[in-house]
Design a protein around this motif. Structure first.
Motif, PDB file in Angstrom:
ATOM      1  N   GLN A  75       0.830  -1.201   0.000  1.00 20.47           N
ATOM      2  CA  GLN A  75       0.000   0.000   0.000  1.00 20.47           C
ATOM      3  C   GLN A  75       0.867   1.253   0.000  1.00 20.47           C
ATOM      4  O   GLN A  75       1.837   1.340   0.735  1.00 20.47           O
ATOM      5  CB  GLN A  75      -0.906   0.016   1.233  1.00 20.47           C
ATOM      6  CG  GLN A  75      -1.709   1.284   1.445  1.00 20.47           C
ATOM      7  CD  GLN A  75      -2.750   1.504   0.379  1.00 20.47           C
ATOM      8  OE1 GLN A  75      -3.615   0.650   0.159  1.00 20.47           O
ATOM      9  NE2 GLN A  75      -2.683   2.629  -0.312  1.00 20.47           N
ATOM     10  N   TYR A  77       1.248   5.258   0.835  1.00 23.76           N
ATOM     11  CA  TYR A  77       0.706   6.196   1.808  1.00 23.76           C
ATOM     12  C   TYR A  77       1.299   7.584   1.594  1.00 23.76           C
ATOM     13  O   TYR A  77       2.412   7.717   1.068  1.00 23.76           O
ATOM     14  CB  TYR A  77       1.064   5.770   3.241  1.00 23.76           C
ATOM     15  CG  TYR A  77       0.527   4.430   3.675  1.00 23.76           C
ATOM     16  CD1 TYR A  77      -0.753   4.303   4.202  1.00 23.76           C
ATOM     17  CD2 TYR A  77       1.315   3.286   3.570  1.00 23.76           C
ATOM     18  CE1 TYR A  77      -1.239   3.066   4.620  1.00 23.76           C
ATOM     19  CE2 TYR A  77       0.841   2.046   3.985  1.00 23.76           C
ATOM     20  CZ  TYR A  77      -0.436   1.942   4.500  1.00 23.76           C
ATOM     21  OH  TYR A  77      -0.918   0.728   4.906  1.00 23.76           O
ATOM     22  N   SER A 149       5.713   5.345  -1.020  1.00 24.55           N
ATOM     23  CA  SER A 149       4.994   6.283  -0.170  1.00 24.55           C
ATOM     24  C   SER A 149       5.725   7.620  -0.173  1.00 24.55           C
ATOM     25  O   SER A 149       6.938   7.673  -0.399  1.00 24.55           O
ATOM     26  CB  SER A 149       4.887   5.744   1.251  1.00 24.55           C
ATOM     27  OG  SER A 149       4.067   4.589   1.283  1.00 24.55           O
ATOM     28  N   ALA A 175      -3.074  13.599  -0.685  1.00 22.31           N
ATOM     29  CA  ALA A 175      -3.680  12.333  -0.267  1.00 22.31           C
ATOM     30  C   ALA A 175      -5.112  12.209  -0.777  1.00 22.31           C
ATOM     31  O   ALA A 175      -5.515  11.159  -1.298  1.00 22.31           O
ATOM     32  CB  ALA A 175      -3.644  12.221   1.256  1.00 22.31           C
ATOM     33  N   VAL A 180      -5.207   8.116  -1.585  1.00 17.56           N
ATOM     34  CA  VAL A 180      -4.377   7.198  -0.793  1.00 17.56           C
ATOM     35  C   VAL A 180      -4.493   7.547   0.684  1.00 17.56           C
ATOM     36  O   VAL A 180      -4.758   8.698   1.041  1.00 17.56           O
ATOM     37  CB  VAL A 180      -2.895   7.241  -1.238  1.00 17.56           C
ATOM     38  CG1 VAL A 180      -2.764   6.839  -2.697  1.00 17.56           C
ATOM     39  CG2 VAL A 180      -2.293   8.616  -1.004  1.00 17.56           C
ATOM     40  N   PRO A 181      -4.286   6.572   1.566  1.00 16.25           N
ATOM     41  CA  PRO A 181      -4.401   6.846   3.001  1.00 16.25           C
ATOM     42  C   PRO A 181      -3.275   7.748   3.503  1.00 16.25           C
ATOM     43  O   PRO A 181      -2.165   7.746   2.965  1.00 16.25           O
ATOM     44  CB  PRO A 181      -4.308   5.458   3.643  1.00 16.25           C
ATOM     45  CG  PRO A 181      -4.500   4.473   2.537  1.00 16.25           C
ATOM     46  CD  PRO A 181      -4.035   5.143   1.299  1.00 16.25           C
ATOM     47  N   LEU A 183      -0.768   8.216   6.581  1.00 11.18           N
ATOM     48  CA  LEU A 183      -0.200   7.418   7.665  1.00 11.18           C
ATOM     49  C   LEU A 183       0.492   8.354   8.644  1.00 11.18           C
ATOM     50  O   LEU A 183       1.600   8.831   8.388  1.00 11.18           O
ATOM     51  CB  LEU A 183       0.802   6.407   7.107  1.00 11.18           C
ATOM     52  CG  LEU A 183       1.383   5.410   8.119  1.00 11.18           C
ATOM     53  CD1 LEU A 183       0.289   4.449   8.611  1.00 11.18           C
ATOM     54  CD2 LEU A 183       2.532   4.616   7.499  1.00 11.18           C
ATOM     55  N   PRO A 213      -3.663   4.231   9.855  1.00  8.75           N
ATOM     56  CA  PRO A 213      -3.842   5.085   8.675  1.00  8.75           C
ATOM     57  C   PRO A 213      -5.260   5.630   8.601  1.00  8.75           C
ATOM     58  O   PRO A 213      -6.206   5.038   9.126  1.00  8.75           O
ATOM     59  CB  PRO A 213      -3.535   4.148   7.500  1.00  8.75           C
ATOM     60  CG  PRO A 213      -3.690   2.774   8.032  1.00  8.75           C
ATOM     61  CD  PRO A 213      -3.399   2.833   9.504  1.00  8.75           C
ATOM     62  N   THR A 215      -8.092   6.700   5.929  1.00  9.24           N
ATOM     63  CA  THR A 215      -8.469   6.556   4.528  1.00  9.24           C
ATOM     64  C   THR A 215      -9.003   7.880   3.979  1.00  9.24           C
ATOM     65  O   THR A 215      -9.564   8.707   4.718  1.00  9.24           O
ATOM     66  CB  THR A 215      -9.526   5.462   4.347  1.00  9.24           C
ATOM     67  OG1 THR A 215     -10.687   5.799   5.126  1.00  9.24           O
ATOM     68  CG2 THR A 215      -8.988   4.113   4.807  1.00  9.24           C
TER      69      THR A 215
END
Length: 247
Positions: A75, A77, A149, A175, A180-181, A183, A213, A215
């Protein structure tokens, strides 16, 4: 730092500076060569981690990471962290366990040898006086699309007193725009090892706390300010707990 001068050199200062600067020169040249085959080479990430440790080990930084379970493998971030010391980027690159690119000030990209290396591996350049939003968004999109990330310090500079200062909104716009999340990651201890504006480097414990995180897929540009404030609140409350604990 009461009773201790942050400007005075210590026994760790010279070895840390010498090792770190020599490593930075070597790594900058090496990264440019490796990046000729593509900045997505896994070797780039390993080199960046080693570069981080080349500063942290002579500085006597003992790094402890908590909350790795919040990171989902594969993933991307937007990693948002407080900023307490020149060592922060080294800690994140060495110990966070994510392939990272950093949103960094333009002055670093103007440096010979280092600047071309930063561009070659896809670090994101920001002119803090006159930010080019289109260029920043494009570079950030490339980072996130590559599976990496993006690390952002939304205070834009190191904290002078260790508290978390006002956040800029750019990280949160990215973001939400890319879906994207975020973090949130809290650092504590780097300022006690190497305070902003000082020369004194002292060994010590660094805690890196990765929180859950947040969302963004359901958010719109109208939510940028709210997301910014929510993340700052998470970081501030976590830092208050961490700094009050025995490390």
């Amino acid at each position: 730092m009461a009773g201790r001068s942050a400007s005075a050199w210590t026994l760790r200062t010279a070895p840390t500076m010498l090792t770190g600067l020599l490593s930075t020169l070597f790594v900058s040249v090496l990264l440019r060569e490796v990046a000729r085959g593509g900045s997505d080479s896994p070797l780039v990430e390993r080199i960046l981690r080693l570069w981080g440790w080349s500063w942290l080990i002579p500085a006597g930084a003992r790094v402890r990471v908590e909350g790795r379970e919040h990171i989902q493998p594969g993933q991307s971030y937007v990693v948002v962290s407080n900023h307490q010391s020149n060592l922060d980027a080294m800690v994140h690159l060495a110990a966070l366990g994510l392939p990272l690119r950093i949103m960094a000030k333009r002055e670093l990209f103007a440096l010979p040898i280092l600047g071309p290396a930063l561009r070659a591996i896809g670090m994101v350049e920001v002119d803090r006086a006159r930010p080019d939003v289109v260029a920043i968004d494009s570079a950030a999109r490339d980072v996130l699309a590559s599976g990496r990330s993006l690390l952002v310090y939304p205070e834009a500079t190191t904290s002078s007193d260790g508290t978390i200062h006002r956040f800029k909104s750019g990280a949160f716009a990215i973001a939400i725009g890319q879906g994207v999340p975020v973090l949130p990651v809290v650092l504590h201890g780097t300022r006690l090892i190497w305070a902003p504006g000082g020369n004194a480097i002292r060994g010590g414990q660094v805690r890196v706390v990765i929180t859950e995180p947040i969302t963004t897929g359901h958010l719109t540009p109208s939510d940028i300010a709210g997301l910014r404030d929510d993340v700052r609140a998470v970081l501030s409350s976590t830092l208050a707990v961490v700094s009050g604990a025995h490390i």
